[in-house]
Design an enzyme around this catalytic site. Sequence first.
Site, PDB file in Angstrom:
ATOM      1  N   LYS A 175      21.090   8.471 -25.207  1.00 20.37           N
ATOM      2  CA  LYS A 175      21.558   8.237 -23.256  1.00 20.37           C
ATOM      3  C   LYS A 175      20.092   7.107 -23.864  1.00 20.37           C
ATOM      4  O   LYS A 175      19.758   6.242 -22.864  1.00 20.37           O
ATOM      5  CB  LYS A 175      20.250   9.185 -23.309  1.00 20.37           C
ATOM      6  N   ASP A 223      20.680  13.403 -14.484  1.00 15.86           N
ATOM      7  CA  ASP A 223      20.024  15.514 -14.966  1.00 15.86           C
ATOM      8  C   ASP A 223      19.230  15.785 -14.079  1.00 15.86           C
ATOM      9  O   ASP A 223      18.872  16.463 -13.973  1.00 15.86           O
ATOM     10  CB  ASP A 223      19.268  14.739 -16.397  1.00 15.86           C
TER      11      ASP A 223
END
Length: 466
Positions: A71, A107
């Site tokens: 990420k 997220d």
Amino acid sequence: MLEINEETKVLGVIGDPIKHTLSPMIHNTISEEMGINAYYVPVHVTEGLDEVVRCASKNGISGMNITVPYKQEVMNSLVEIDEAASRIGAVNTLVPCEGGYKGYNTDMPGLFRALQTKGISLEGKNAVVLGAGGASRAVCMMLITYGAEKIYLVNRTIEKAERIAELSEKIVPVKQSDYKSIPEDRYIMFQCTSLGLREGDGLLVDDHEFYKMADFGYDLIYNPPETPFIKELKAVGAEYDNGLSMLLYQGVIAYENWFNVSVHETVVDVVWNNLKTAVYSGNDTANKNIILTGYMASGKTTVGKYLAEKLGYTFIDTDEEIIRREGRSINEIFAEVGEEGFRKIETEVLRSLASGECISDIASPDSGLVISCGGGIVLRKQNLPLLKKLGTVIYLKADEETTFNRVKNDSSRPLLSSENQEELREKIRNMLELRRPYYELASDVKIDTGDMSVSEIAQEIINQVN
């Protein structure tokens, strides 16, 4: 059922490891429910991330998700990065743009949307965030973005909390041993550590009185469903939720970004049911398994393959497993050892599946299974406890006319060998009458398939199992 053709848009998720990802189930279900011609696949990448991203863009991949451990690293391979993702320092979604991909972090918008569904507003609220890792940084960013007033960031070492506190004057770093310095008030609490993943884990703040200040609590861990943090919230009567809802909505938002659509809540509900079934249908693998029984041509194989794809499970056909082991066709087995000999082989296959001794040959040990059983498997009484041990037994019921139309031109079924169609009808009628009580006895759930489509049958199974 998803049909792959030259017009299909390809989506995927990059990570290492990747085989247990639930993302294909989330996104393929959305595509199926919304009628969008797209297919989502996991991509296992161990090295060369930059080359993989460039290759994906060059070949027209319509969107990607990024999971651990990439990420942060993937940010070096992007043409553009969304401001919120840049501040969080992590990207989990790639959207095509001129010359490559733009990176987003869905997220935290996903967590915010999950909170909204619970009726939780952050505007003007005070919060407590437990832990000071990457997830905590992202949660703090979300709280700031959506209007939280004050954030107490608790960590064992104050230095990590202080680094995150540089994001905003709203963040107050608190050393774990000084947690009592947090003023008496009502808080929204977020548990962002790994505590709770392993049996025997404790709490970052091990004080029952502390949790009485929680109006609402959210644990980013979703499996197991009841962590020590969640248990404390239940004990003090506070509302709570866990990271499964964030997983759901981060996927929904990514999909909306890829296709510039709004995913309706009715579609979200279908995905949510599938997700809960995949994760919470049992703590041991057998409790997750779905066993399909029914007469020949009742749709066990077609529905089973569809269901396995939808849930991210492994599909097993007992007849195909017999063929694999024996090295000969079903017709050949019947010709050489008769029906009784075939039934003995069938029981041995079922016994080995129930014991788990052969699972590693055909599926990962912790994978959920969808097992399509031969039509006569219920006739031997020793098979019934084996079926029950394997998982939830579903009886797919089809009527005589439907069955006849499906098998009348099929020569691969030795028990239905007939001189003419009338004789075939009579065989089907007699066998259905004989076997129906056995199917009823063996099953946990009965579904009269009638005029239902494959997707409708699969969804009914999911609903019933859930």
